[in-house]
Design an enzyme around this catalytic site. Structure first.
Site, short mmCIF file in Angstrom:
data_model
loop_
_atom_site.label_atom_id
_atom_site.label_comp_id
_atom_site.label_asym_id
_atom_site.label_seq_id
_atom_site.Cartn_x
_atom_site.Cartn_y
_atom_site.Cartn_z
N LYS A 112 0.84 -1.22 -0.14
CA LYS A 112 0.04 -0.08 -0.09
C LYS A 112 0.82 1.29 0.00
CE LYS A 112 -4.34 -1.70 1.17
NZ LYS A 112 -5.52 -1.86 2.14
N LYS A 198 -8.50 -12.14 -8.39
CA LYS A 198 -9.67 -12.20 -7.04
C LYS A 198 -10.76 -11.12 -7.59
CE LYS A 198 -8.73 -11.41 -3.01
NZ LYS A 198 -8.12 -11.27 -1.60
N LYS A 201 -13.14 -5.04 -5.92
CA LYS A 201 -13.41 -3.67 -6.47
C LYS A 201 -12.55 -2.94 -7.10
CE LYS A 201 -16.13 -3.54 -2.87
NZ LYS A 201 -16.64 -3.18 -1.51
#
Ligand code: TRP
Length: 336
Positions: A112, A198, A201
């Site tokens: 991240k 996967k 969103k």
């Protein structure tokens, strides 16, 4: 009677529940409620570690509460993290019991912070680094025995155990119990548009199927699912077909699954038949949840009252831990 074990798990309020979330976590949470004392948190403090929109955050929290209740999570098991500020208090104390080096080595932090570095303002918050310390506070504040999480969270759970250990050593008492991961057999749901990744969103609209979407949209997404791409080795099932069969199992449609698998093995399976079966199964779950959601939305006030009450009740447990932690760590423990 033997005391029921404690379960704790949390979810980030990211809006829109898709079938990956549903089969990967929520459905399992619902089932666990019959066997364990469960605490399920919506972690809004965690959602502040990356750039976000304040109005959207609050909306997403209420949305998620309604969606979880529609799926069968009992309101008395649900809490909102920021309504229990003791999580943040324990987070500070735990900051002093966690290794800075270990935090910088966390896979999620590395991923991240890389994303943030590539973003326009190049800003990495300290919250992103200490995110797993807050997670440890979520878990340990309730003395949870088991934490149902996906494999991607194992590293964070390990940190929780390290913090508990260091704390216990320092205060000279086996105060915190060591939480364990509860790795149940959870179907891995892939994107129907690209079955090698996967369902999520972040990859964009076509890569997830919203549980509350219109029936026509769900059917359309399943109908356009990728089946064969031509690069599957001879004699192996393609990722797309495999994903469709997994979805049938996730929906508990074992009879249809086995019969279609028989067809597949004989070489006589029509993919349209498999897709119809998957679409029917998803639509049937979606219809049930949508009906529940409609009822809840008619009386939002009651939902708000229920969440306020359950958070207040669950908070008492957190406050007890904080009192005991203050005693053990030498902080003042004065009643006002
Ligand atoms: N980090 C978890 C996730 O991204 C969310 C989370 C926060 C969590 N606190 C937790 C999960 C405590 C389990 C227990 O999915």
């Amino acid at each position: 009677m033997e005391e029921r074990k404690q379960i704790l798990s949390c979810i980030q309020p990211t809006g829109n529940m898709h079938f990956g979330n549903y089969f990967g976590a929520v459905q399992n949470w619902v089932k666990l409620q019959t066997e364990y004392n469960c605490y399920y948190g919506i972690v809004d403090y965690h959602a502040m570690t990356m750039p976000y929109n304040p109005k959207k955050l609050r909306e997403n929290v209420w949305d998620l509460i309604i969606n979880l209740m529609a799926a069968g999570i009992r309101p008395e098991n649900l809490f909102v993290q920021s309504l229990i500020p003791e999580h943040a208090e324990l987070n500070w104390i735990f900051n002093c019991f966690s290794s800075h080096g270990q935090l910088t080595r966390m896979t999620q932090f590395k991923d991240k912070s890389q994303q943030s570095k590539e973003s326009s303002d190049n800003f990495i918050s300290t919250g992103l680094l200490t995110y797993p310390v807050l997670q440890a506070a979520d878990i340990l504040i309730y003395q949870a025995d088991y934490v149902p999480v996906g494999k991607d969270q194992i590293q964070h759970l390990e940190l929780s155990r390290n913090i508990a250990q260091r704390f216990n050593n320092q205060v000279g008492k086996e105060y915190f119990i060591m939480p364990e991961a509860l790795l149940t057999e959870i179907p891995k749901v892939m994107s129907t548009a690209d079955p090698t990744r996967k369902m999520s969103k972040s990859a964009g609209e076509k890569h997830y199927i919203n549980v509350f979407a219109e029936e026509a949209r769900i059917r359309k997404q399943v109908r356009s699912a990728v089946t064969d791409t031509g690069d599957t080795p001879e004699g192996e099932m393609s990722a797309g077909v495999h994903n469709l069969f997994s979805l049938l199992r996730a929906c508990d449609k074992h009879e249809i699954h086995d019969s279609l698998m028989g067809e597949y093995e004989k070489g006589s399976l029509r993919y349209s038949e498999l897709k119809d079966a998957v679409a029917d199964a998803l639509v049937s779950i979606s219809t049930r949840l949508r009906e529940n959601k409609e009822v809840l939305l008619k009386d939002k006030k009651t939902v708000k009252e229920q969440i306020k009450a359950s958070s207040a009740e669950i908070r008492k447990r957190a406050q007890q831990t904080i009192r005991e932690v203050k005693d053990l760590t030498g902080l003042l423990n004065v009643k006002f």
